[in-house]
Motif scaffolding. Structure first.
Motif, PDB file in Angstrom:
ATOM      1  N   VAL A  93      60.435 -30.186 -60.125  1.00  0.00           N
ATOM      2  CA  VAL A  93      58.455 -30.530 -60.073  1.00  0.00           C
ATOM      3  C   VAL A  93      58.016 -28.988 -60.150  1.00  0.00           C
ATOM      4  N   SER A  94      56.542 -28.712 -60.718  1.00  0.00           N
ATOM      5  CA  SER A  94      55.944 -28.049 -60.471  1.00  0.00           C
ATOM      6  C   SER A  94      54.521 -28.191 -59.587  1.00  0.00           C
ATOM      7  N   TYR A  95      54.367 -26.979 -59.027  1.00  0.00           N
ATOM      8  CA  TYR A  95      53.637 -27.115 -58.224  1.00  0.00           C
ATOM      9  C   TYR A  95      52.246 -25.688 -58.260  1.00  0.00           C
ATOM     10  N   LEU A  96      51.143 -26.575 -57.939  1.00  0.00           N
ATOM     11  CA  LEU A  96      50.331 -25.611 -58.273  1.00  0.00           C
ATOM     12  C   LEU A  96      50.140 -24.891 -56.364  1.00  0.00           C
ATOM     13  N   VAL A  97      49.414 -23.496 -56.660  1.00  0.00           N
ATOM     14  CA  VAL A  97      49.608 -22.982 -55.035  1.00  0.00           C
ATOM     15  C   VAL A  97      48.815 -22.126 -55.337  1.00  0.00           C
ATOM     16  N   PRO A  98      47.252 -22.183 -54.926  1.00  0.00           N
ATOM     17  CA  PRO A  98      46.281 -21.153 -55.426  1.00  0.00           C
ATOM     18  C   PRO A  98      46.426 -20.195 -53.699  1.00  0.00           C
ATOM     19  N   LEU A  99      46.924 -19.215 -54.033  1.00  0.00           N
ATOM     20  CA  LEU A  99      46.419 -18.345 -52.758  1.00  0.00           C
ATOM     21  C   LEU A  99      45.298 -17.693 -53.073  1.00  0.00           C
ATOM     22  N   THR A 100      45.482 -16.581 -51.943  1.00  0.00           N
ATOM     23  CA  THR A 100      44.364 -15.366 -51.339  1.00  0.00           C
ATOM     24  C   THR A 100      45.022 -14.149 -51.254  1.00  0.00           C
ATOM     25  N   TYR A 101      44.679 -13.224 -50.914  1.00  0.00           N
ATOM     26  CA  TYR A 101      45.378 -11.568 -50.897  1.00  0.00           C
ATOM     27  C   TYR A 101      44.127 -11.082 -49.697  1.00  0.00           C
ATOM     28  N   ARG A 102      44.296 -11.053 -48.391  1.00  0.00           N
ATOM     29  CA  ARG A 102      43.486 -10.520 -47.522  1.00  0.00           C
ATOM     30  C   ARG A 102      44.560  -9.260 -47.186  1.00  0.00           C
ATOM     31  N   ALA A 103      43.223  -8.274 -46.835  1.00  0.00           N
ATOM     32  CA  ALA A 103      43.483  -7.044 -45.721  1.00  0.00           C
ATOM     33  C   ALA A 103      43.801  -7.333 -43.843  1.00  0.00           C
ATOM     34  N   ALA A 104      43.364  -8.321 -43.687  1.00  0.00           N
ATOM     35  CA  ALA A 104      42.825  -8.754 -42.352  1.00  0.00           C
ATOM     36  C   ALA A 104      42.618  -9.673 -42.481  1.00  0.00           C
TER      37      ALA A 104
ATOM     38  N   LEU B 179      41.922 -14.020 -41.598  1.00  0.00           N
ATOM     39  CA  LEU B 179      40.853 -14.847 -42.116  1.00  0.00           C
ATOM     40  C   LEU B 179      40.566 -15.448 -41.112  1.00  0.00           C
ATOM     41  N   ASP B 180      39.060 -15.578 -40.007  1.00  0.00           N
ATOM     42  CA  ASP B 180      38.839 -15.957 -39.056  1.00  0.00           C
ATOM     43  C   ASP B 180      38.548 -17.787 -38.775  1.00  0.00           C
ATOM     44  N   GLY B 181      38.787 -17.906 -38.811  1.00  0.00           N
ATOM     45  CA  GLY B 181      38.936 -19.721 -37.938  1.00  0.00           C
ATOM     46  C   GLY B 181      39.922 -20.165 -39.590  1.00  0.00           C
ATOM     47  N   ALA B 182      41.441 -19.452 -39.835  1.00  0.00           N
ATOM     48  CA  ALA B 182      42.191 -20.240 -40.131  1.00  0.00           C
ATOM     49  C   ALA B 182      43.844 -19.591 -40.492  1.00  0.00           C
ATOM     50  N   GLU B 183      43.980 -19.432 -39.220  1.00  0.00           N
ATOM     51  CA  GLU B 183      45.029 -19.261 -38.876  1.00  0.00           C
ATOM     52  C   GLU B 183      46.023 -20.944 -39.406  1.00  0.00           C
TER      53      GLU B 183
ATOM     54  N   TRP C 262      47.879 -10.283 -46.026  1.00  0.00           N
ATOM     55  CA  TRP C 262      47.853 -11.396 -45.211  1.00  0.00           C
ATOM     56  C   TRP C 262      47.199 -12.865 -46.473  1.00  0.00           C
ATOM     57  N   ALA C 263      48.346 -13.428 -46.298  1.00  0.00           N
ATOM     58  CA  ALA C 263      48.386 -14.743 -47.520  1.00  0.00           C
ATOM     59  C   ALA C 263      47.680 -16.080 -47.616  1.00  0.00           C
ATOM     60  N   TYR C 264      47.190 -16.390 -48.006  1.00  0.00           N
ATOM     61  CA  TYR C 264      46.139 -18.290 -47.026  1.00  0.00           C
ATOM     62  C   TYR C 264      46.780 -19.152 -48.304  1.00  0.00           C
ATOM     63  N   ASP C 265      46.203 -19.978 -47.604  1.00  0.00           N
ATOM     64  CA  ASP C 265      46.701 -21.630 -49.041  1.00  0.00           C
ATOM     65  C   ASP C 265      44.885 -21.290 -48.961  1.00  0.00           C
ATOM     66  N   GLY C 266      44.656 -20.800 -50.544  1.00  0.00           N
ATOM     67  CA  GLY C 266      43.426 -20.785 -51.605  1.00  0.00           C
ATOM     68  C   GLY C 266      42.245 -21.445 -51.118  1.00  0.00           C
ATOM     69  N   CYS C 267      43.192 -23.558 -50.927  1.00  0.00           N
ATOM     70  CA  CYS C 267      42.078 -24.076 -51.136  1.00  0.00           C
ATOM     71  C   CYS C 267      41.486 -23.960 -49.977  1.00  0.00           C
ATOM     72  N   HIS C 268      41.810 -23.073 -49.009  1.00  0.00           N
ATOM     73  CA  HIS C 268      40.810 -22.683 -46.978  1.00  0.00           C
ATOM     74  C   HIS C 268      40.166 -21.858 -47.161  1.00  0.00           C
ATOM     75  N   ASP C 269      40.202 -20.926 -48.885  1.00  0.00           N
ATOM     76  CA  ASP C 269      39.404 -19.836 -47.951  1.00  0.00           C
ATOM     77  C   ASP C 269      38.024 -20.300 -48.922  1.00  0.00           C
TER      78      ASP C 269
ATOM     79  N   SER D  28      33.281 -28.851 -47.497  1.00  0.00           N
ATOM     80  CA  SER D  28      33.359 -28.871 -46.687  1.00  0.00           C
ATOM     81  C   SER D  28      35.124 -28.820 -46.034  1.00  0.00           C
ATOM     82  N   THR D  29      36.100 -29.351 -45.427  1.00  0.00           N
ATOM     83  CA  THR D  29      36.963 -28.734 -45.296  1.00  0.00           C
ATOM     84  C   THR D  29      38.395 -29.455 -45.696  1.00  0.00           C
ATOM     85  N   ALA D  30      38.857 -28.064 -46.360  1.00  0.00           N
ATOM     86  CA  ALA D  30      40.186 -29.551 -47.306  1.00  0.00           C
ATOM     87  C   ALA D  30      41.291 -30.004 -46.580  1.00  0.00           C
ATOM     88  N   ALA D  31      41.350 -31.396 -47.492  1.00  0.00           N
ATOM     89  CA  ALA D  31      42.461 -31.977 -46.707  1.00  0.00           C
ATOM     90  C   ALA D  31      43.484 -32.495 -47.482  1.00  0.00           C
ATOM     91  N   ASP D  32      44.934 -32.218 -47.531  1.00  0.00           N
ATOM     92  CA  ASP D  32      46.160 -32.181 -48.503  1.00  0.00           C
ATOM     93  C   ASP D  32      45.956 -34.181 -48.186  1.00  0.00           C
TER      94      ASP D  32
END
Length: 218
Positions: free
Chosen positions: A67-78, A80-84, A100-107, A150-154
């Motif tokens: 199974v192949s998955y698309l994983v959008p990621l963001t990489y930050r130096a600090a 991201l507020d509210g994205a725990e 700090w690597a985040y699920d980019g759909c929430h960035d 608005s907010t991403a939902a899986d």
């Protein structure tokens, strides 16, 4: 444009995803944990030059079928507020230090640049080479994109960001090759992003990565 550093990440991206993917509702892997390999992807630039943006494609061979998955990621130096809730994990970068690597759909930076890509205002960038457009990534747009997602939902197949009047931006987390190499767009499509990845063994395939639609899904 973003600079690709040739350095060491600890843990690696695949190691982070091995721990994180089983927590996702769209993960369809085996019970013993993912067995991941990089299968493709592309990058986008942050206009402010602060956030790394990568659309990583990984293939999991732990189940009965790969199974192949698309994983959008963001990489930050600090952080991201509210994205725990969207934190994939932290890495030590050999040049940039802790990231700090985040699920980019929430960035919001990634979402804004993905919409800009769909509208043709920015170009996809090569995943592995600095200052190099990725011509393999294609896109279309039939009009201006909605504002204010608005907010991403899986869900079991992907991630959706709703907008006003039933419009939505949908990311296909489980990637499926187009039968003839030309991805079919679903009804109501306003815009899309498509591209290629490699199956186990190296065979290249193409499919849809994201769809911007104007109304509710049928």
């Amino acid at each position: 444009m973003a600079v690709i550093h040739r350095t060491v990440l600890t843990p690696t991206k695949l190691e982070l995803l091995t721990s994180w993917l089983p927590s996702r509702p769209w993960y369809h892997g085996g019970t013993g944990g993912p067995e991941l390999a990089k299968a493709g992807g592309f990058r986008l630039d942050d206009p402010a030059g602060e956030v790394g943006i990568e659309f990583l494609i990984v293939t999991d061979t732990s189940g009965a079928e790969p199974v192949s998955y698309l994983v959008p990621l963001t990489y930050r130096a600090a952080p991201l507020d509210g994205a725990e809730h969207a934190l994939v994990g932290t890495m030590e970068h050999g040049v940039l230090g802790r990231r700090w690597a985040y699920d980019g759909c929430h960035d919001p930076v990634l979402v804004a640049q993905l919409v800009a890509l769909i509208e043709g205002r920015v170009e996809a960038q090569d995943q592995n080479t600095s200052d190099t457009p990725d011509r393999d990534v294609t896109r279309s747009c039939e009009g201006p994109a909605p504002a204010g997602f608005s907010t991403a939902a899986d869900d079991p197949e992907g991630t959706e960001l709703p907008a006003a009047d039933g419009a939505a931006l949908r990311l296909h987390r489980i990637l499926r090759p187009a039968g003839d190499g030309v991805p079919a767009l679903p009804p109501g499509t306003l815009g899309h992003v498509a591209g290629s990845w490699r199956l186990p063994g190296g065979t290249p395939v193409r499919g849809l990565f994201a769809v911007l639609r104007t109304g509710p899904r049928s």
